[in-house]
Scaffold this motif. Structure first.
Motif, PDB file in Angstrom:
ATOM      1  N   LEU A  95     -17.356 -73.048  51.466  1.00  0.00           N
ATOM      2  CA  LEU A  95     -18.553 -73.930  51.211  1.00  0.00           C
ATOM      3  C   LEU A  95     -19.554 -73.348  50.137  1.00  0.00           C
ATOM      4  CD1 LEU A  95     -19.022 -74.914  55.088  1.00  0.00           C
ATOM      5  CD2 LEU A  95     -17.515 -76.236  53.564  1.00  0.00           C
ATOM      6  N   LEU A  96     -20.235 -74.386  49.852  1.00  0.00           N
ATOM      7  CA  LEU A  96     -21.378 -73.620  48.645  1.00  0.00           C
ATOM      8  C   LEU A  96     -22.473 -73.761  49.671  1.00  0.00           C
ATOM      9  CD1 LEU A  96     -20.680 -75.587  45.422  1.00  0.00           C
ATOM     10  CD2 LEU A  96     -19.876 -73.177  46.070  1.00  0.00           C
ATOM     11  N   GLU A  97     -23.399 -72.497  49.776  1.00  0.00           N
ATOM     12  CA  GLU A  97     -24.644 -72.637  50.306  1.00  0.00           C
ATOM     13  C   GLU A  97     -25.594 -72.884  49.699  1.00  0.00           C
ATOM     14  OE1 GLU A  97     -25.896 -68.473  51.818  1.00  0.00           O
ATOM     15  OE2 GLU A  97     -27.246 -69.253  53.035  1.00  0.00           O
ATOM     16  N   LEU A  98     -26.402 -73.755  50.277  1.00  0.00           N
ATOM     17  CA  LEU A  98     -27.893 -74.101  49.671  1.00  0.00           C
ATOM     18  C   LEU A  98     -28.977 -73.583  50.110  1.00  0.00           C
ATOM     19  CD1 LEU A  98     -27.165 -78.137  49.805  1.00  0.00           C
ATOM     20  CD2 LEU A  98     -26.599 -76.698  47.988  1.00  0.00           C
ATOM     21  N   HIS A  99     -29.985 -73.379  49.360  1.00  0.00           N
ATOM     22  CA  HIS A  99     -30.991 -73.028  49.989  1.00  0.00           C
ATOM     23  C   HIS A  99     -32.101 -74.116  49.604  1.00  0.00           C
ATOM     24  CE1 HIS A  99     -34.570 -70.565  50.886  1.00  0.00           C
ATOM     25  NE2 HIS A  99     -34.953 -70.720  49.765  1.00  0.00           N
ATOM     26  N   ILE A 100     -32.487 -74.623  50.859  1.00  0.00           N
ATOM     27  CA  ILE A 100     -33.265 -75.807  51.153  1.00  0.00           C
ATOM     28  C   ILE A 100     -34.625 -75.506  51.823  1.00  0.00           C
ATOM     29  CG2 ILE A 100     -33.801 -78.247  51.705  1.00  0.00           C
ATOM     30  CD1 ILE A 100     -30.856 -78.533  51.049  1.00  0.00           C
TER      31      ILE A 100
ATOM     32  N   GLU B 129     -24.636 -86.664  46.091  1.00  0.00           N
ATOM     33  CA  GLU B 129     -24.741 -86.530  44.842  1.00  0.00           C
ATOM     34  C   GLU B 129     -23.485 -85.946  44.090  1.00  0.00           C
ATOM     35  OE1 GLU B 129     -28.586 -84.851  43.372  1.00  0.00           O
ATOM     36  OE2 GLU B 129     -27.055 -84.070  41.749  1.00  0.00           O
ATOM     37  N   VAL B 130     -23.173 -84.641  44.773  1.00  0.00           N
ATOM     38  CA  VAL B 130     -22.293 -83.910  44.212  1.00  0.00           C
ATOM     39  C   VAL B 130     -20.822 -84.589  44.469  1.00  0.00           C
ATOM     40  CG1 VAL B 130     -23.369 -81.936  43.906  1.00  0.00           C
ATOM     41  CG2 VAL B 130     -22.134 -82.094  45.967  1.00  0.00           C
ATOM     42  N   LYS B 131     -20.819 -85.058  45.807  1.00  0.00           N
ATOM     43  CA  LYS B 131     -19.379 -85.778  45.979  1.00  0.00           C
ATOM     44  C   LYS B 131     -19.182 -86.752  44.805  1.00  0.00           C
ATOM     45  CE  LYS B 131     -16.119 -87.144  48.584  1.00  0.00           C
ATOM     46  NZ  LYS B 131     -14.929 -86.237  48.546  1.00  0.00           N
ATOM     47  N   HIS B 132     -20.166 -87.525  44.505  1.00  0.00           N
ATOM     48  CA  HIS B 132     -19.951 -88.525  43.483  1.00  0.00           C
ATOM     49  C   HIS B 132     -19.872 -87.816  42.074  1.00  0.00           C
ATOM     50  CE1 HIS B 132     -21.431 -91.168  40.271  1.00  0.00           C
ATOM     51  NE2 HIS B 132     -21.013 -92.145  40.870  1.00  0.00           N
ATOM     52  N   ASP B 133     -20.465 -87.022  41.761  1.00  0.00           N
ATOM     53  CA  ASP B 133     -20.567 -86.538  40.160  1.00  0.00           C
ATOM     54  C   ASP B 133     -19.224 -85.619  40.190  1.00  0.00           C
ATOM     55  OD1 ASP B 133     -22.793 -88.002  40.053  1.00  0.00           O
ATOM     56  OD2 ASP B 133     -24.098 -86.054  39.850  1.00  0.00           O
ATOM     57  N   PHE B 134     -18.681 -84.803  41.182  1.00  0.00           N
ATOM     58  CA  PHE B 134     -17.623 -83.883  41.040  1.00  0.00           C
ATOM     59  C   PHE B 134     -16.553 -83.873  41.740  1.00  0.00           C
ATOM     60  CE2 PHE B 134     -21.971 -82.075  39.749  1.00  0.00           C
ATOM     61  CZ  PHE B 134     -21.748 -81.508  38.663  1.00  0.00           C
ATOM     62  N   PHE B 135     -16.757 -84.521  42.950  1.00  0.00           N
ATOM     63  CA  PHE B 135     -15.486 -84.252  43.852  1.00  0.00           C
ATOM     64  C   PHE B 135     -15.005 -85.746  44.352  1.00  0.00           C
ATOM     65  CE2 PHE B 135     -18.070 -80.274  44.520  1.00  0.00           C
ATOM     66  CZ  PHE B 135     -17.229 -79.491  44.148  1.00  0.00           C
TER      67      PHE B 135
ATOM     68  N   THR C  55     -30.456 -72.964  44.958  1.00  0.00           N
ATOM     69  CA  THR C  55     -31.206 -73.987  44.731  1.00  0.00           C
ATOM     70  C   THR C  55     -30.396 -75.239  44.634  1.00  0.00           C
ATOM     71  OG1 THR C  55     -31.822 -73.767  42.691  1.00  0.00           O
ATOM     72  CG2 THR C  55     -33.164 -72.670  44.287  1.00  0.00           C
ATOM     73  N   LEU C  56     -30.956 -76.493  44.707  1.00  0.00           N
ATOM     74  CA  LEU C  56     -30.109 -77.729  44.144  1.00  0.00           C
ATOM     75  C   LEU C  56     -29.987 -77.477  42.873  1.00  0.00           C
ATOM     76  CD1 LEU C  56     -31.820 -80.520  46.445  1.00  0.00           C
ATOM     77  CD2 LEU C  56     -30.014 -78.559  46.990  1.00  0.00           C
ATOM     78  N   ASP C  57     -30.836 -77.111  42.190  1.00  0.00           N
ATOM     79  CA  ASP C  57     -30.709 -77.024  40.636  1.00  0.00           C
ATOM     80  C   ASP C  57     -29.690 -76.201  40.343  1.00  0.00           C
ATOM     81  OD1 ASP C  57     -32.286 -79.092  39.668  1.00  0.00           O
ATOM     82  OD2 ASP C  57     -33.885 -77.905  39.609  1.00  0.00           O
ATOM     83  N   ALA C  58     -29.662 -74.877  40.984  1.00  0.00           N
ATOM     84  CA  ALA C  58     -28.730 -73.608  40.532  1.00  0.00           C
ATOM     85  C   ALA C  58     -27.230 -74.268  40.934  1.00  0.00           C
ATOM     86  CB  ALA C  58     -28.977 -72.500  41.311  1.00  0.00           C
ATOM     87  N   CYS C  59     -27.152 -74.984  42.041  1.00  0.00           N
ATOM     88  CA  CYS C  59     -25.896 -75.580  42.704  1.00  0.00           C
ATOM     89  C   CYS C  59     -25.293 -76.761  41.502  1.00  0.00           C
ATOM     90  CB  CYS C  59     -25.939 -76.044  43.989  1.00  0.00           C
ATOM     91  SG  CYS C  59     -24.208 -76.515  44.614  1.00  0.00           S
ATOM     92  N   ARG C  60     -26.246 -77.630  41.152  1.00  0.00           N
ATOM     93  CA  ARG C  60     -26.018 -78.442  39.881  1.00  0.00           C
ATOM     94  C   ARG C  60     -25.308 -77.840  38.682  1.00  0.00           C
ATOM     95  NH1 ARG C  60     -31.017 -81.193  41.433  1.00  0.00           N
ATOM     96  NH2 ARG C  60     -30.615 -82.694  42.512  1.00  0.00           N
TER      97      ARG C  60
END
Ligand SMILES: *Cc1c(COP(=O)(O)O)cnc(C)c1O
Length: 224
Positions: free
Chosen positions: A113-118, A178-184, A128-133
């Motif tokens: 899993l990718l860990e988010l910092h929110i 968002e990432v499900k749609h854009d990448f997965f 961060t969301l931007d770093a993950c993007r």
């Protein structure tokens, strides 16, 4: 053992909605506690230190699925690669690369899993969301065929304010979509949302979690 591990597990499982799994966080607790949870059917456990995990894996039933939930140093990946079911807190391309390399050596695919910092709290860990993007857009992960990105993980702020926790978890849920749609969109395995701990798992169950990570509410306070 003066804590009712079996009762606590049953209590949580009773209220667990369909589609949400319980990861019992056994870090810093002796193997007897894991055995008590195992006896009432719990099979997924989470640990955050490689040494402690290794000891437990050697002493406990083989059908346990172990999740690594802590910050994983690159040089430790090789020790857990043979058996780990999921590495939950992946927050760099460097780590993904090393997991892929060790997975190849072990002739297996490792779920992460990718860990988010929110959360507003300061921490060194998580994207961060931007770093993950950026990481996803950059695309190197697409050539890592022995790593399977199965979803996102996060820790909400450790605050009494429920609205704050809810807000952070819903931010993670929006980002998941968002990432499900854009990448997965063509990756059915990208479906996990790991959020919710002892103090906030009930909120997490209402905020689209698929995996709650509960330690203290099952095993009692940890003795460090
Ligand atoms: C320790 C830990 C948990 C469990 O915390 P509790 O408050 O004891 O339920 C969950 N997630 C992570 C990442 C942890 O390190």
């Amino acid at each position: 053992m003066d804590i009712d591990v079996a009762g606590n597990i049953k209590n949580i499982l009773q209220n667990l909605p369909d589609g949400v799994r319980l990861v019992a966080i056994s870090k810093f607790h002796p193997k007897e506690y894991v055995e008590a949870a195992y006896a009432v059917g719990q099979r997924i456990f989470g640990e955050s230190h490689e040494q402690e995990l290794k000891e437990k894996v050697g002493q406990l039933p083989k059908d346990i699925e172990w999740h690594f939930i802590g910050h994983l140093q690159t040089n430790k990946v090789k020790y857990i690669a043979p058996y780990i079911s999921m590495i939950e807190a992946v927050d760099s391309m460097k780590l993904i690369r090393e997991i892929d390399k060790q997975a190849v050596k072990n002739n297996r695919i490792i779920d992460i899993l990718l860990e988010l910092h929110i959360a507003e709290e300061e921490t060194k860990y998580g994207l961060t969301l931007d770093a993950c993007r950026d990481l996803l857009r950059e695309g190197e992960w697409r050539s890592m065929h022995h790593v399977r990105i199965c979803g996102l993980m996060m820790m909400a702020s450790n605050v009494p304010d429920e609205a704050q926790i809810r807000k952070e978890m819903n931010t993670a849920w929006d980002f998941f979509n968002e990432v499900k749609h854009d990448f997965f969109s063509d990756a059915p395995w990208f479906k996990e949302r790991s959020w919710g701990m002892s103090h906030d798992y009930k909120i997490a169950m209402q905020c689209h979690s698929t995996m709650i990570r509960v330690g203290t509410a099952i095993f009692g306070p940890r003795v460090y």
